[in-house]
Design a protein around this motif. Structure first.
Motif, short mmCIF file in Angstrom:
data_model
loop_
_atom_site.label_atom_id
_atom_site.label_comp_id
_atom_site.label_asym_id
_atom_site.label_seq_id
_atom_site.Cartn_x
_atom_site.Cartn_y
_atom_site.Cartn_z
N ILE A 172 23.28 17.95 -21.01
CA ILE A 172 22.61 16.66 -21.21
C ILE A 172 23.52 15.71 -21.96
O ILE A 172 23.65 14.52 -21.63
CB ILE A 172 21.27 16.87 -21.96
N ILE A 173 24.21 16.25 -22.98
CA ILE A 173 25.07 15.40 -23.80
C ILE A 173 26.31 14.96 -23.02
O ILE A 173 26.74 13.80 -23.09
CB ILE A 173 25.42 16.13 -25.11
N THR A 174 26.89 15.88 -22.22
CA THR A 174 28.06 15.50 -21.43
C THR A 174 27.70 14.42 -20.41
O THR A 174 28.47 13.49 -20.18
CB THR A 174 28.63 16.72 -20.68
N GLU A 175 26.51 14.57 -19.83
CA GLU A 175 26.08 13.56 -18.86
C GLU A 175 25.98 12.19 -19.55
O GLU A 175 26.38 11.17 -18.98
CB GLU A 175 24.75 13.99 -18.25
N SER A 213 17.87 13.53 -16.57
CA SER A 213 18.56 14.31 -17.59
C SER A 213 18.18 15.79 -17.52
O SER A 213 19.04 16.66 -17.62
CB SER A 213 18.25 13.77 -18.98
N LEU A 214 16.88 16.07 -17.37
CA LEU A 214 16.45 17.47 -17.30
C LEU A 214 17.03 18.14 -16.06
O LEU A 214 17.52 19.27 -16.13
CB LEU A 214 14.93 17.57 -17.29
N ALA A 215 16.98 17.43 -14.94
CA ALA A 215 17.50 18.03 -13.71
C ALA A 215 18.98 18.32 -13.84
O ALA A 215 19.45 19.42 -13.49
CB ALA A 215 17.24 17.10 -12.53
N VAL A 216 19.74 17.36 -14.38
CA VAL A 216 21.18 17.57 -14.57
C VAL A 216 21.40 18.74 -15.53
O VAL A 216 22.22 19.63 -15.27
CB VAL A 216 21.85 16.28 -15.11
N GLY A 217 20.66 18.76 -16.65
CA GLY A 217 20.84 19.82 -17.63
C GLY A 217 20.64 21.19 -17.03
O GLY A 217 21.49 22.07 -17.17
N PHE A 218 19.53 21.37 -16.31
CA PHE A 218 19.24 22.70 -15.79
C PHE A 218 20.19 23.09 -14.66
O PHE A 218 20.67 24.22 -14.62
CB PHE A 218 17.78 22.78 -15.33
N ALA A 261 21.77 10.83 -5.04
CA ALA A 261 21.93 12.27 -4.83
C ALA A 261 23.40 12.65 -4.87
O ALA A 261 23.77 13.70 -5.41
CB ALA A 261 21.32 12.69 -3.50
N GLY A 262 24.26 11.80 -4.32
CA GLY A 262 25.68 12.11 -4.31
C GLY A 262 26.23 12.21 -5.72
O GLY A 262 26.92 13.18 -6.07
N ILE A 263 25.90 11.23 -6.56
CA ILE A 263 26.43 11.25 -7.92
C ILE A 263 25.79 12.38 -8.71
O ILE A 263 26.43 12.99 -9.57
CB ILE A 263 26.23 9.87 -8.59
N PHE A 264 24.53 12.71 -8.40
CA PHE A 264 23.87 13.84 -9.07
C PHE A 264 24.62 15.14 -8.80
O PHE A 264 24.98 15.89 -9.71
CB PHE A 264 22.42 13.94 -8.59
N LEU A 265 24.88 15.41 -7.51
CA LEU A 265 25.60 16.62 -7.13
C LEU A 265 26.96 16.66 -7.81
O LEU A 265 27.37 17.69 -8.35
CB LEU A 265 25.78 16.68 -5.62
N LEU A 266 27.63 15.54 -7.79
CA LEU A 266 28.97 15.49 -8.36
C LEU A 266 28.95 15.77 -9.86
O LEU A 266 29.74 16.56 -10.37
CB LEU A 266 29.58 14.10 -8.09
N ILE A 267 27.98 15.18 -10.56
CA ILE A 267 27.93 15.36 -12.02
C ILE A 267 27.57 16.80 -12.36
O ILE A 267 28.17 17.42 -13.24
CB ILE A 267 26.95 14.34 -12.64
N VAL A 268 26.59 17.35 -11.63
CA VAL A 268 26.21 18.75 -11.88
C VAL A 268 27.41 19.66 -11.65
O VAL A 268 27.73 20.53 -12.47
CB VAL A 268 25.04 19.15 -10.95
N PHE A 269 28.11 19.45 -10.57
CA PHE A 269 29.26 20.28 -10.24
C PHE A 269 30.35 20.14 -11.30
O PHE A 269 30.90 21.13 -11.79
CB PHE A 269 29.79 19.86 -8.86
N ILE A 275 22.34 26.92 -24.97
CA ILE A 275 23.31 25.95 -25.49
C ILE A 275 23.84 25.08 -24.35
O ILE A 275 24.08 23.89 -24.52
CB ILE A 275 24.45 26.68 -26.22
N GLY A 276 24.00 25.71 -23.18
CA GLY A 276 24.54 25.01 -22.01
C GLY A 276 23.68 23.83 -21.58
O GLY A 276 24.21 22.78 -21.20
N ILE A 277 22.35 23.98 -21.64
CA ILE A 277 21.47 22.87 -21.25
C ILE A 277 21.73 21.67 -22.16
O ILE A 277 21.92 20.54 -21.70
CB ILE A 277 19.99 23.30 -21.35
#
Lengths: 331, 304
Positions: free
Chosen positions: B234-237, B94-99, B161-169, B228-230
């Protein structure tokens, strides 16, 4: 620059028929519906080492003229010669190389300094932009400049909000001087300052002019301050210069009815004279620069206007004593 | 030493910018508490699993829905997985996705905002693009993007890693619009200020005007939208995980834990309390840090 040694009377800046028009867009498709003729055919020369005062009421195009002379606003038409080079048509890179020779001092010392930069980096910005000095040499130059404008060189680490208006204006002057310019446009440099500080700043400008051989275009609405500092004075009304003369001639015997009205509005610090003196009070407001009157622009408010003034635009004439006036009746 | 001599010393001593910033940041009590809490959370999710060495995926059917105990400090879920281990493992993601998503959205938002505000010709097209993104229905868009690219990225970078990149993007690309609007407005106001004109009269080039005069002055609104974006990321994820579009079901994130736990709220309320508390504390502490940073980076507030 070193190779053109200053000669008295040599023309440094020549402005010929300068026009700055701003389009007015309106409606759904932002069609151009008119133009504001902020500056509409202004011509003057500034000799090396002199101070040309530019006076006029608010909105008459003084500041726009000053900005156009430095190409901070693009001119719609006309020539601006700076030491023989027409800068009105220069490309951006050639213009950038001309920038060190012409600088500007701004009106509002609170808005003209970046609040996030220290005084040292503000003054050093021109030096680093043009790559003339680096490292400790640059720091020495900054200290030298701060010293030259009467500030403690150890203030270089402070931020602009820690200074008073007069001190901030000195920082602005130090920045303008950093690249050893020939020509400085002073855009109402004292209008935002307390009266007690105004004299200090004007005296500093005069002292720097004497020491460094600077040439000023001094824009102001303060007639008595212009009388103090300027060698020649140009009076603007609604985008045009109506009279340009030596200081003594203009203040002693103004020829244009607008100049006469303007000067009669300056109070004289003698109650007896002030009470009996003739005041010319102009009627009405300044017409809109988007829709100026036909013929002479001043005719709507002029006490001596005749039918001819509406039909015919007065020529920019040179009178016998060397002054220029744009009025049919001036002799 | 008298006050006067102290003041004289302060005047001559060299003050470095970051030294001043750090001094002011430390003086901001909320920011210091926020930093402490945030540091605790970060340490908890990075170092924690080495101290509480329970596999978050280990099923222990005998200890289902267990309460708080020494073995399971946060209790267990309905299939006997240890909650503390799951919260710690989920926190990393969650933290990694948020940041990362915040970074993407801030960079795009600031870039679009500055370009639209500074370059007149780009203003119309870029702002219409922003409106377009704001008008897009986000969830159908996310569905389409995820369906289109999930398998390609999985094969390229591996499932996680693939889904992580995709979600962050995906989160980054759908949350930059507010930042862009705020930054554009600020830049429009700033570029009419006389110090920008002064920079032009010096001959400062356009990109230097942006980096030296405009960006530092729009730092405050950027900082606010970043904090606010962080939280939003986290919530969108969490929402994506809930829809089955996020990480795989056996891969815990704070949002996933919340949604898995919500059906057992009456039985084991701690299953929603712990991840919920973790999200709230992270968002709150990041907000306080942002607040402190904003004050510390503004020389007008600094030193007051």
């Amino acid at each position: 620059m070193a190779f053109d040694s200053p000669k008295a009377g040599e023309t440094l800046v020549r402005v010929a028929d300068l026009k700055v028009h701003f389009p007015i867009h309106a409606g759904l498709i932002r069609r151009q519906v008119g133009t504001v003729r902020a500056v509409d055919g202004v011509s003057f020369d500034v000799a090396r080492g002199e101070t040309l005062g530019l006076v006029g009421e608010s909105g008459c195009g003084k500041s726009t003229t000053g900005r156009a002379v430095l190409r901070l606003v693009d001119a719609t038409a006309g020539r601006i010669e700076m030491a023989g080079t027409d800068i009105a048509s220069l490309g951006s890179e050639a213009l950038r190389r001309m920038r060190p020779r012409m600088q500007m001092i701004f009106q509002d010392p609170h808005a003209s300094l970046n609040p996030r930069m220290t005084v040292g980096s503000i003054v050093a910005e021109p030096l680093s932009e043009h790559g003339t000095l680096r490292g400790s040499a640059r720091q020495r130059r900054v200290e030298e400049l701060l010293d030259a404008v009467g500030l403690n060189p150890s203030f270089a680490n402070r931020y602009p909000h820690e200074f008073s208006g007069g001190q901030r204006q000195r920082i602005g002057i130090a920045r303008a001087l950093a690249l050893d310019p020939d020509f400085i446009v002073c855009d109402e440099p004292i209008a935002a300052l307390d009266v007690s500080i105004q004299a200090q700043v004007v005296n500093l400008l005069e002292e720097l002019q004497e020491r460094l051989g600077l040439t000023y275009l001094f824009i102001s609405h303060d007639l008595s301050m212009v009388r103090h500092i300027a060698d020649r004075v140009a009076v603007m009304y609604l985008g045009k210069i109506v009279e340009l003369a030596d200081r003594e001639a203009l203040y002693g015997a103004p020829k244009h009815p607008y100049t006469q009205a303007l000067l009669s509005a300056v109070p004289i610090p003698n109650p007896k004279v002030e009470a009996t003196r003739r005041h010319i009070i102009l009627k009405g407001d300044v017409p809109s620069p988007a829709n100026p009157p036909s013929g002479c622009r001043f005719r709507t408010r002029c006490p001596i206007a005749e039918a001819r003034c509406a039909a015919e635009e007065p020529a920019w004439r040179k009178l016998d004593d060397g002054r220029h006036v744009a009025c049919h009746f001036a002799t | 030493m008298t006050d006067a001599s102290l003041a004289a010393q302060g005047m001559t001593a060299h003050r470095s910018l970051w030294g001043d910033v750090w001094r002011q940041f430390r003086a901001h009590r909320g920011a210091m508490v926020g930093s402490a809490v945030f540091l605790f959370i970060v340490l908890g999710v990075t170092v924690g699993p080495y101290i509480h060495t329970v596999d978050p995926q280990y099923l222990n059917m005998r200890a289902r829905n267990a309460g708080i105990s020494w073995d399971h400090p946060f209790g267990t879920d309905n299939v006997g997985r240890d909650m503390l281990a799951q919260v710690m493992a989920g926190g990393r993601v969650s933290l990694a996705v948020g940041f990362a998503a915040m970074g993407v959205s801030i960079v795009i938002g600031a870039l679009v905002g500055v370009l639209a505000g500074y370059i007149r010709r780009l203003d119309g097209p870029l702002m219409r693009l922003t409106d377009l993104f704001l008008a897009l229905p986000i969830l159908p868009l996310l569905l389409v993007i995820l369906l289109l690219f999930r398998d390609t990225l999985r094969t390229l970078f591996g499932p996680e890693a693939g889904i992580f990149l995709l979600i962050v993007f995906v989160i980054g690309i759908t949350s930059w619009m507010q930042t862009a609007r705020i930054v554009r407005g600020e830049v429009l106001a700033l570029k009419e200020r006389e110090f920008v004109l002064a920079a032009k009269s010096i001959g400062t080039r356009g990109h230097r005007i942006i980096t030296r005069h405009l960006l530092p002055n729009v730092l405050s609104p950027i900082m606010v939208s970043a904090t606010i974006g962080i939280a939003n990321a986290i919530i969108t994820e969490s929402a994506l995980s809930f829809l089955g579009l996020g990480f795989p079901p056996d891969f815990p994130t704070w949002g996933r834990l919340l949604f898995d736990g919500k059906d057992f709220m009456t039985l084991t309320p701690e299953r929603v309390i712990w991840p919920g508390l973790a999200i709230s504390l992270t968002v709150l502490s990041v907000n306080f840090i942002g607040d402190g940073l904003r004050d510390a980076l503004d020389p007008r507030i600094r030193g007051r």
